[in-house]
Design an enzyme around this catalytic site. Structure first.
Site, short mmCIF file in Angstrom:
data_model
loop_
_atom_site.label_atom_id
_atom_site.label_comp_id
_atom_site.label_asym_id
_atom_site.label_seq_id
_atom_site.Cartn_x
_atom_site.Cartn_y
_atom_site.Cartn_z
N ARG A 131 0.85 -1.19 0.00
CA ARG A 131 0.00 0.00 0.00
C ARG A 131 0.88 1.23 0.00
O ARG A 131 1.74 1.38 0.87
CB ARG A 131 -0.86 0.04 1.27
CG ARG A 131 -1.91 -1.00 1.33
CD ARG A 131 -2.99 -0.65 2.32
NE ARG A 131 -2.53 -0.25 3.64
CZ ARG A 131 -3.33 0.12 4.62
NH1 ARG A 131 -4.63 0.17 4.42
NH2 ARG A 131 -2.86 0.46 5.80
N THR A 138 -1.32 7.38 -0.45
CA THR A 138 -2.63 7.24 -1.11
C THR A 138 -3.40 6.02 -0.64
O THR A 138 -4.60 5.91 -0.89
CB THR A 138 -2.43 7.08 -2.64
OG1 THR A 138 -1.73 5.85 -2.86
CG2 THR A 138 -1.64 8.24 -3.23
N ASP A 161 0.44 -3.68 12.18
CA ASP A 161 0.90 -4.00 10.82
C ASP A 161 1.27 -5.48 10.77
O ASP A 161 2.27 -5.92 11.36
CB ASP A 161 2.11 -3.13 10.46
CG ASP A 161 2.51 -3.31 9.00
OD1 ASP A 161 2.76 -4.45 8.57
OD2 ASP A 161 2.55 -2.30 8.27
N ASP A 220 4.85 -6.41 9.38
CA ASP A 220 5.93 -6.09 10.33
C ASP A 220 5.94 -7.07 11.50
O ASP A 220 7.01 -7.47 11.98
CB ASP A 220 5.76 -4.66 10.85
CG ASP A 220 6.22 -3.62 9.84
OD1 ASP A 220 6.99 -3.99 8.93
OD2 ASP A 220 5.80 -2.46 9.95
C1 PRP Z 1 -1.09 -4.92 4.39
C2 PRP Z 1 -1.88 -6.20 4.45
C3 PRP Z 1 -2.70 -6.15 3.21
C4 PRP Z 1 -2.99 -4.69 3.07
C5 PRP Z 1 -4.39 -4.44 3.54
O1 PRP Z 1 -0.02 -5.04 3.53
O2 PRP Z 1 -1.08 -7.34 4.55
O3 PRP Z 1 -2.03 -6.64 2.06
O4 PRP Z 1 -2.06 -3.99 3.91
O5 PRP Z 1 -4.72 -3.13 3.34
P1 PRP Z 1 -5.81 -2.66 2.28
O6 PRP Z 1 -7.00 -3.56 2.47
O7 PRP Z 1 -6.09 -1.24 2.68
O8 PRP Z 1 -5.22 -2.77 0.92
P2 PRP Z 1 1.04 -3.86 3.34
O9 PRP Z 1 0.63 -2.97 2.22
O10 PRP Z 1 1.29 -3.21 4.67
O11 PRP Z 1 2.30 -4.64 2.82
P3 PRP Z 1 3.18 -5.75 3.54
O12 PRP Z 1 2.35 -7.00 3.61
O13 PRP Z 1 4.33 -5.87 2.62
O14 PRP Z 1 3.56 -5.26 4.91
N1 URA Z 2 -2.49 -3.57 6.95
C1 URA Z 2 -2.08 -4.05 8.16
O1 URA Z 2 -1.08 -4.77 8.24
N2 URA Z 2 -2.79 -3.70 9.24
C2 URA Z 2 -3.87 -2.92 9.19
O2 URA Z 2 -4.49 -2.65 10.23
C3 URA Z 2 -4.27 -2.44 7.93
C4 URA Z 2 -3.56 -2.79 6.83
#
Ligand code: PRP
Ligand code: URA
Length: 209
Positions: free
Chosen positions: A104, A108, A200, A203
């Protein structure tokens, strides 16, 4: 909410309560994500078609039921979805695994695609997309759109925690996709985090914060 199944199984809810805890270690968090995925997989595959087979036991012939050759693929959304894969393939050892890399954009909140690799016969497979968090829904919606563009027809989404905003957006964009979640939380905060959520997920699985 139609098309959404929230699991109220005590084992899933118990594990989820530990997962949410800010003091849970990376090791335990990772193990719990995998265990919850395994338990959810058991429920989410309840509709797999069966066929009768005859098996000779040491005593007699038994009429048994086996999964009717249904081909499945598990598709994690990187990174956090990776944490759910082992639990899923423990339950479905013959499943193939495709990967979709999305993150994400922190400004945005729009998903940015950086990787897409599917098994060559993906169009013949039913797909379960896995990602622990369904927040705005942007990532899951994009992932499902990419799979449909490839020709995949039957797609389910499995997440651990969903926000109502994400569920609504997903249902609007892809009403044919059934959503499985261990919890439907309250709302998103101004940074697009699920409240109360678990923080997160990526993380916490990989220890990157
Ligand atoms: C997180 C999560 C989803 C997304 C959800 O990933 O694992 O993929 O956010 O958010 P959304 O429904 O608003 O799209 P992130 O973008 O943090 O990436 P990561 O898994 O690499 O940490
Ligand atoms: N992605 C995450 O990992 N946690 C949240 O709460 C939302 C998006």
């Amino acid at each position: 909410m139609s098309n959404v199944m929230v699991f109220d199984h005590p084992l899933i809810q118990h594990k989820l309560s530990i997962l949410r805890d800010e003091h849970t270690s990376v090791k335990e968090f990772r193990e719990l994500v995998s265990e919850i995925a395994k338990l959810m997989c058991y429920e989410a595959t309840r509709d797999l078609p069966l066929e009768e087979v005859k098996v000779k036991t040491p005593v007699a012939e038994a009429v048994c039921r086996r999964i009717a050759g249904k081909k499945l693929a598990i598709v994690p959304i990187l990174r956090a979805g990776l944490g759910m894969v082992d639990g899923m393939v423990d339950m479905i050892p013959n499943a193939k695994v495709g990967h979709i890399g999305l993150f994400r954009d922190p400004e945005t909140l729009e998903p940015v695609k950086y990787y897409f690799k599917m098994p060559p016969d993906i169009t013949e497979r039913d797909v379960i997309v896995v990602d622990p968090m369904l927040a705005t829904g942007g990532s899951a919606i994009a992932a499902v759109s990419f799979l449909k563009e490839e020709g995949v027809k039957n797609i389910k989404l499995m997440c651990i925690i969903a926000a109502p905003e994400g569920v609504e957006a997903m249902q609007k964009a892809h009403p044919d996709v059934e959503i499985f979640a261990a919890a439907l939380d309250d709302h998103l905060n101004d940074h697009g985090y699920i409240v109360p959520g678990l923080g997160d997920a990526g993380d916490r699985i990989f220890g990157t914060k």
